[in-house]
Design an enzyme around this catalytic site. Structure first.
Site, PDB file in Angstrom:
ATOM      1  CB  SER A  19      -0.922   0.003   1.230  1.00  0.00           C
ATOM      2  OG  SER A  19      -1.843  -1.051   1.184  1.00  0.00           O
ATOM      3  CG  HIS A  52      -2.015   3.041   4.721  1.00  0.00           C
ATOM      4  ND1 HIS A  52      -2.416   2.609   5.969  1.00  0.00           N
ATOM      5  CD2 HIS A  52      -1.755   1.914   4.007  1.00  0.00           C
ATOM      6  CE1 HIS A  52      -2.396   1.297   6.010  1.00  0.00           C
ATOM      7  NE2 HIS A  52      -1.995   0.837   4.835  1.00  0.00           N
ATOM      8  NE  ARG A  65       0.799   4.974   9.203  1.00  0.00           N
ATOM      9  CZ  ARG A  65       1.018   3.654   9.172  1.00  0.00           C
ATOM     10  NH1 ARG A  65      -0.013   2.814   9.138  1.00  0.00           N
ATOM     11  NH2 ARG A  65       2.244   3.171   9.172  1.00  0.00           N
TER      12      ARG A  65
END
Length: 232
Positions: free
Chosen positions: A35, A61, A58
């Site tokens: 990812s 994601h 982050r």
């Protein structure tokens, strides 16, 4: 003829289906690794502050939303200041239990950071009933009364929590190490984030109407992972 053709092709379709299944990644660590590789590939032609990029990745994601590459705002030195506070065992205060549950407990414990959410405290409910204000606002007051610095406020839902933080900080009644401003919605959301960004207090904000408890927790986790030495 059609029946024969379909029957004749069934083994082919089965082989193709099995091949696709065999290519599916099922290992959690590999899923996360791939990812982040995809995110990095899509951002390859962009330039970001090296101290901020892991926070941005982050959040992307967590949300699968690349708009966050453009709408994340950081005060000067916010990431480094946050990491220093975490190293000193900062109290992490969330506005919702959902945000609290999304923060990595192992990383927080490793740094000696306690997690707090006062939204369900009976004293907060009573104060909200008396004052007519939201529990989120009263929970900020509870945190200010109960906890010592360093404190990091993680707000992923309630703009009233951000507004109360603004009031307490401008009144010099509170001085948190960092505010994560990721409230979500339509009423007072943009305005409350802009109020926080006007303060002389470190912040990381998701500008605009987007945000949420998962975004707020993702920002906090990115800071925790960097501080503990986790790669992502």
């Amino acid at each position: 003829m059609n029946l024969i053709t379909r029957d004749h092709c069934s083994p082919c379709r089965a082989r193709e289906s099995n091949q696709r299944f065999n290519e599916v990644i099922t290992n959690p660590a590999e899923i996360e690794k791939r990812s982040f590789e995809i995110i990095s590939e899509k951002l390859a032609d962009r330039e970001f502050d090296p101290h901020q990029i892991n926070v941005i990745k982050r959040v992307i994601h967590t949300t699968a939303d690349f708009d966050y590459a453009d709408n994340m705002a950081f005060s000067d030195g916010a990431v480094m200041i946050a990491k220093e506070a975490l190293k000193n065992g900062a109290r992490i205060v969330t506005d919702t239990n959902m945000a609290k549950s999304g923060i990595n407990k192992k990383a927080a414990r490793q740094l000696g950071c306690d997690l707090h959410c006062f939204i369900d405290a009976p004293e907060v409910a009573e104060a909200a009933q008396r004052s007519g204000f939201t529990r989120s606002r009263e929970a900020v007051d509870r945190a200010a009364d109960m906890l010592d610095n360093p404190m990091i406020f993680v707000v992923g839902n309630a703009p009233t929590a951000l507004i109360r933080l603004y009031e307490l900080i401008t009144a010099r009644a509170l001085s948190p190490s960092l505010i994560i401003a990721a409230a979500v919605g339509f009423v007072n959301v943009v305005e409350s984030k802009e109020m926080i960004m006007e303060l002389d207090v470190p912040y990381i904000a998701a500008k605009g109407q987007k945000g949420g408890s998962t975004v707020a927790a993702a920002i906090c986790n990115a800071l925790l992972y960097e501080t503990t030495g986790r790669s992502k």
